[in-house]
Design a protein around this motif. Sequence first.
Motif, mmCIF file in Angstrom:
data_model
loop_
_atom_site.group_PDB
_atom_site.id
_atom_site.type_symbol
_atom_site.label_atom_id
_atom_site.label_comp_id
_atom_site.label_asym_id
_atom_site.label_seq_id
_atom_site.Cartn_x
_atom_site.Cartn_y
_atom_site.Cartn_z
ATOM 1 N N LYS A 68 -3.652 -1.348 -9.831
ATOM 2 C CA LYS A 68 -5.041 -2.203 -9.701
ATOM 3 C C LYS A 68 -5.309 -2.879 -8.499
ATOM 4 C CE LYS A 68 -7.174 -6.131 -12.099
ATOM 5 N NZ LYS A 68 -6.912 -7.083 -13.090
ATOM 6 N N ASN A 69 -4.015 -3.493 -7.790
ATOM 7 C CA ASN A 69 -4.254 -4.036 -6.518
ATOM 8 C C ASN A 69 -4.824 -3.181 -5.311
ATOM 9 O OD1 ASN A 69 -3.235 -6.664 -7.522
ATOM 10 N ND2 ASN A 69 -1.017 -6.034 -7.535
ATOM 11 N N TYR A 70 -4.085 -1.919 -5.532
ATOM 12 C CA TYR A 70 -4.476 -0.864 -4.667
ATOM 13 C C TYR A 70 -5.889 -0.480 -4.644
ATOM 14 C CZ TYR A 70 -4.908 3.448 -1.984
ATOM 15 O OH TYR A 70 -5.087 4.377 -1.267
ATOM 16 N N VAL A 71 -6.542 -0.590 -5.985
ATOM 17 C CA VAL A 71 -7.924 -0.228 -6.131
ATOM 18 C C VAL A 71 -8.974 -1.388 -5.722
ATOM 19 C CG1 VAL A 71 -9.512 0.116 -7.994
ATOM 20 C CG2 VAL A 71 -7.562 1.303 -8.299
ATOM 21 N N GLU A 72 -8.310 -2.584 -5.991
ATOM 22 C CA GLU A 72 -9.180 -3.769 -5.413
ATOM 23 C C GLU A 72 -9.268 -3.460 -3.940
ATOM 24 O OE1 GLU A 72 -7.235 -7.195 -7.199
ATOM 25 O OE2 GLU A 72 -8.196 -6.991 -9.014
ATOM 26 N N GLU A 73 -8.045 -3.445 -3.356
ATOM 27 C CA GLU A 73 -8.098 -3.252 -1.690
ATOM 28 C C GLU A 73 -8.980 -2.111 -1.292
ATOM 29 O OE1 GLU A 73 -6.749 -4.355 1.890
ATOM 30 O OE2 GLU A 73 -6.486 -5.315 -0.016
ATOM 31 N N GLU A 116 0.687 -1.103 0.021
ATOM 32 C CA GLU A 116 -0.079 0.026 -0.069
ATOM 33 C C GLU A 116 1.003 1.173 -0.015
ATOM 34 O OE1 GLU A 116 -2.359 -0.202 3.464
ATOM 35 O OE2 GLU A 116 -3.675 -1.830 2.536
ATOM 36 N N ASN A 156 -11.581 -1.197 -3.008
ATOM 37 C CA ASN A 156 -12.990 -1.567 -3.196
ATOM 38 C C ASN A 156 -13.257 -2.414 -1.987
ATOM 39 O OD1 ASN A 156 -13.450 -0.005 -5.478
ATOM 40 N ND2 ASN A 156 -12.443 -1.783 -6.779
ATOM 41 N N ARG A 157 -12.285 -3.174 -1.572
ATOM 42 C CA ARG A 157 -12.836 -4.367 -0.495
ATOM 43 C C ARG A 157 -13.063 -3.424 0.858
ATOM 44 N NH1 ARG A 157 -9.988 -6.639 3.531
ATOM 45 N NH2 ARG A 157 -8.152 -5.699 3.122
ATOM 46 N N SER A 192 -16.396 -1.912 0.358
ATOM 47 C CA SER A 192 -17.533 -2.648 0.542
ATOM 48 C C SER A 192 -17.687 -2.977 2.048
ATOM 49 C CB SER A 192 -17.089 -4.060 -0.026
ATOM 50 O OG SER A 192 -16.176 -4.663 0.673
#
Length: 600
Positions: free
Chosen positions: A200-205, A4, A207-208, A211
Amino acid sequence: MMEERTNLMHMMKLSVKVLLQSALSLGRSLDADHAPLQQFFVVMEHCLKHGLKVKKSFIGQNKSFFGPLELVEKLCPEAADIATSVRNLPELKTAVGRGRAWLYLALMQKKLADYLKVLIDNKHLLSEFYEPEALMMEEEGMVIVGLLVGLNVLDANLCLKGEDLDSQVGVIDFSLYLKDVQDLDGGKEHERITDVLDQKNYVEELNRHLSCTVGDLQSKIDGLEKTNSKLQEELSAATDRICSLQEEQQQLREQNELIRERSEKSVEITKQDTKVELETYKQTRQGLDEMYSDVWKQLKEEKKVRLELEKELELQIGMKTEMEIAMKLLEKDTHEKQDTLVALRQQLEEVKAINLQMFHKVQNAESCLQQKNDAITSFEEKNNQVMSSMKQMEERLQLSERARQGAEERSLKVQQELGGQTCALQQQLSQLHEQCSSLEKELKSEKEQRQALQRELQQEKDTSSLLRAELQQVEGLKKELQELQDEKADLQKVCDEQEQALQEMGLHLSQSKLKMEDIKEVNKALKGHTWLKDDEATHCKQCEKEFSISRRKHHCRHCGHIFCNMCSSNELALPSYPKPVRVCDSCHTLLLQRCSSTGS
């Protein structure tokens, strides 16, 4: 956490680069609608939120980056204006909105890098807000500060009024940075792809995390729906209650009309009664005014007496403390004076013993002096006798010399005349020589005796001088004894005066104790009974008859209750009042019993 941090570092570099490029193309002047500037604030917000500790409270979890930004005000006084202006904005209601407004103002002042450098230099204060592996706690924080220094060349004109900073969603728009990726050279394409994958990984994290926050908001919405349903039920019950109250109101209106008709009839009757009562009222009003003025004067006097009693109580308390201190000091003085008296008595006994010894010595010295005076007189008589005998011997010697001369002359004549008589004369001459030598020996012995007597006389004179010096010392001791006796008399007088003062202090203490007991009884009487108000009593406490214009209210000055004139016609002198005051019948009998018991 490391991934991160690296992702946020790359995003910060890209956002600063794009912002600078767009600002240079537009002329270094930016406003709030500029998209790269908005994305820069979003990335800055994510950097400040990275590794931020969650503070739990009874409302819920609180995760705001405005807490560490408030430390800048304490570390750097120049940031005080930003903090006060942020707090004074009325449209900002959350800590997130205040933090965003703080970033806007710091960028407009061109001191954002300086303020964050001050924060990073004091990591011991940031440890209260951030985890140890947070971006602001590692070396990446200083790198971000270095990147932010380049933004000082920009001029940002941001208007905070009307901006809804509390409800903005901080989502990073990667489209701005993906365009830059397509324009890169072919040799660095692989590195950019890896950066995009990391993004992309940071954006997924992210998004998690979003959520999770959406789930929390959904649970809060469910709770709000439950509370809304409860409120609707309460609203329906309240509407039913309002309908029933309206029906009761209609019934009460009907009853009110009946009561009004009856009251009109009763008003006519009461008008006649009131005319009569007005006449009686006018007659009694004058007397009541006079009584009211008397009561008001008594109340003022009682207030003055109460203030005087309180002052006397304070004075008595002060006097009591002073008396206790004085008693302690007097006890110390008496103990010290007793010790001094004991020491003086011992010194007096020693002086008496010394006086006795000196008196015996003086008597012995006087007897010795008398004896020596007698001896001196006897020696003087002997000396006079010796002197007279010496004079007689000198006269005899002169006569013998004359006789010898005459004899010599005669011998010469006889020798001339009689040569034969020389032998006889020589014998007589030898005899005369022998007599002269014996007389000379006697004269030497007398001279030796005279010298011995002179020595003894000198010794007697020395002893007499010593005795005179001792007599002078005895006289000095007598004077000292007289001074000690005078000091003893003075100390005895002081001791008697102090004993008299102690007796007077004891009398004052007993009087003050009696006054204190009286004041305590007064305070107990005042604390134990409450003074009822006129509005609280409608009936007499003893006979329970209702008060009216003819049956007036009277307070009992002892218990504080309200009675009629028949039940409170007695008067007694109380400790809290200088004059006899009104008391009820029960208090009158009780006080009389107390007085009789104390008198017996």
